[in-house]
Every structure is written in C-alpha cells, then in structure tokens.
Design a protein around this motif. Sequence first.
Motif, PDB file in Angstrom:
ATOM      1  N   LEU A  37      17.482  56.296  35.879  1.00 28.87           N
ATOM      2  CA  LEU A  37      17.647  55.226  34.896  1.00 28.87           C
ATOM      3  C   LEU A  37      19.097  54.771  34.843  1.00 28.87           C
ATOM      4  O   LEU A  37      19.367  53.574  34.784  1.00 28.87           O
ATOM      5  N   ILE A  38      20.024  55.691  34.874  1.00 22.82           N
ATOM      6  CA  ILE A  38      21.444  55.317  34.845  1.00 22.82           C
ATOM      7  C   ILE A  38      21.771  54.415  36.036  1.00 22.82           C
ATOM      8  O   ILE A  38      22.408  53.372  35.877  1.00 22.82           O
ATOM      9  N   ILE A  39      21.318  54.808  37.215  1.00 22.16           N
ATOM     10  CA  ILE A  39      21.591  54.015  38.424  1.00 22.16           C
ATOM     11  C   ILE A  39      20.944  52.634  38.307  1.00 22.16           C
ATOM     12  O   ILE A  39      21.590  51.606  38.516  1.00 22.16           O
ATOM     13  N   TRP A  40      19.650  52.606  37.963  1.00 16.59           N
ATOM     14  CA  TRP A  40      18.941  51.338  37.857  1.00 16.59           C
ATOM     15  C   TRP A  40      19.513  50.472  36.728  1.00 16.59           C
ATOM     16  O   TRP A  40      19.671  49.264  36.880  1.00 16.59           O
ATOM     17  N   HIS A  41      19.825  51.070  35.616  1.00 15.87           N
ATOM     18  CA  HIS A  41      20.347  50.328  34.465  1.00 15.87           C
ATOM     19  C   HIS A  41      21.640  49.601  34.827  1.00 15.87           C
ATOM     20  O   HIS A  41      21.838  48.449  34.448  1.00 15.87           O
ATOM     21  N   ASN A  42      22.523  50.267  35.554  1.00 11.72           N
ATOM     22  CA  ASN A  42      23.780  49.630  35.950  1.00 11.72           C
ATOM     23  C   ASN A  42      23.541  48.454  36.892  1.00 11.72           C
ATOM     24  O   ASN A  42      24.200  47.416  36.776  1.00 11.72           O
ATOM     25  N   ARG A  47      23.129  42.478  37.299  1.00  9.54           N
ATOM     26  CA  ARG A  47      22.362  41.348  37.849  1.00  9.54           C
ATOM     27  C   ARG A  47      21.834  40.443  36.742  1.00  9.54           C
ATOM     28  O   ARG A  47      21.882  39.216  36.847  1.00  9.54           O
ATOM     29  N   PHE A  48      21.332  41.050  35.707  1.00 13.29           N
ATOM     30  CA  PHE A  48      20.737  40.275  34.622  1.00 13.29           C
ATOM     31  C   PHE A  48      21.798  39.453  33.887  1.00 13.29           C
ATOM     32  O   PHE A  48      21.527  38.324  33.466  1.00 13.29           O
ATOM     33  N   SER A  49      22.990  40.019  33.763  1.00 11.95           N
ATOM     34  CA  SER A  49      24.071  39.322  33.070  1.00 11.95           C
ATOM     35  C   SER A  49      24.405  37.986  33.720  1.00 11.95           C
ATOM     36  O   SER A  49      24.746  37.021  33.034  1.00 11.95           O
ATOM     37  N   THR A  50      24.290  37.910  35.044  1.00  8.15           N
ATOM     38  CA  THR A  50      24.602  36.656  35.737  1.00  8.15           C
ATOM     39  C   THR A  50      23.591  35.562  35.424  1.00  8.15           C
ATOM     40  O   THR A  50      23.864  34.389  35.640  1.00  8.15           O
ATOM     41  N   ILE A  51      22.443  35.950  34.912  1.00 13.88           N
ATOM     42  CA  ILE A  51      21.416  34.971  34.523  1.00 13.88           C
ATOM     43  C   ILE A  51      21.516  34.651  33.035  1.00 13.88           C
ATOM     44  O   ILE A  51      21.565  33.494  32.624  1.00 13.88           O
ATOM     45  N   VAL A  52      21.570  35.695  32.205  1.00 17.70           N
ATOM     46  CA  VAL A  52      21.453  35.493  30.759  1.00 17.70           C
ATOM     47  C   VAL A  52      22.743  34.964  30.126  1.00 17.70           C
ATOM     48  O   VAL A  52      22.679  34.151  29.195  1.00 17.70           O
TER      49      VAL A  52
END
Length: 137
Positions: A37-42, A47-52
């Motif tokens: 989860l730590i790896i995926w969350h980072n 990635r999500f920040s570049t969209i939202v």
Amino acid sequence: MSIAIIRLLLDFGLVVLIWIIQRIVYPSFLHYKTQNLIIWHNVYTSRFSTIVIPLMLGQLAISIYQVIVVTNLYTIISLVCIVLIWASTFSQFVPIHSQISKGIINEKLLISLVKKNWIRTILWTLLFLFSFTYCVI
C-alpha cells in the motif's frame, strides 16, 4: 465556449473522479498489505495529483471569477461548496494521506478515509448538479 460551460466541464470531471475514488480507489486500500500500500499510494498520489490539482484550481479560479462578475445565489453557493471541499481536503485528507505515505496505516484509518470522503463526494455531486441546472436554465 462560455465560462459557465468550462465551469460545468470542470465540475463534471471532478464529480466523476470523486466517485471513482469513493467507490473503487479508497476501498481498494483495504486489500493491500502495508508495504504494498505504501508503494502504491505514493505512485497513486503523484499520478492523481497531476489530474486533480489543475481541475480543482480551475474550478476555484472560475468560481471566484463568477462571484466577482455576477454575484447571485448560484455563484455564492458554488464558492462556499468549493471552499468547504478545499477545507475538508487540507484538514482531513492531506493528513490521512501523509500518514499512509509514512506507513502509519491501520484498518480504522483506511475505513475512516472512505467514510470521511463521503463529505467531498456529496459536495462535489451537489455542486455538479447545481452547475448543470444553472447552465441548462
């Protein structure tokens, strides 16, 4: 293209994203082992920040512009909803995501992430419906 249509498109993009997060992304966190989860969350947050972030900034900027140009019930309620969403994001969700990134994770935290996110999900949904109604009328 009118500013109201651009605003409606931003609202639509954000409502679609928040429902994907609420129904798929956040609940999926419960199915990861802590290290995964730590790896995926980072990866996810960067990635999500570049969209939202551009969508949220655009929504806020246009909402402020709309209040300045035409102060009415729609523009005031919209701006209040957006401010509440931002306040909720920075007061509740940034700290939770920070904890996850640091590996401070437990089932209670992940469940609270989903429960608390209903606030933003409902606000963004109402905001989109309000904008849609405003643009149609």
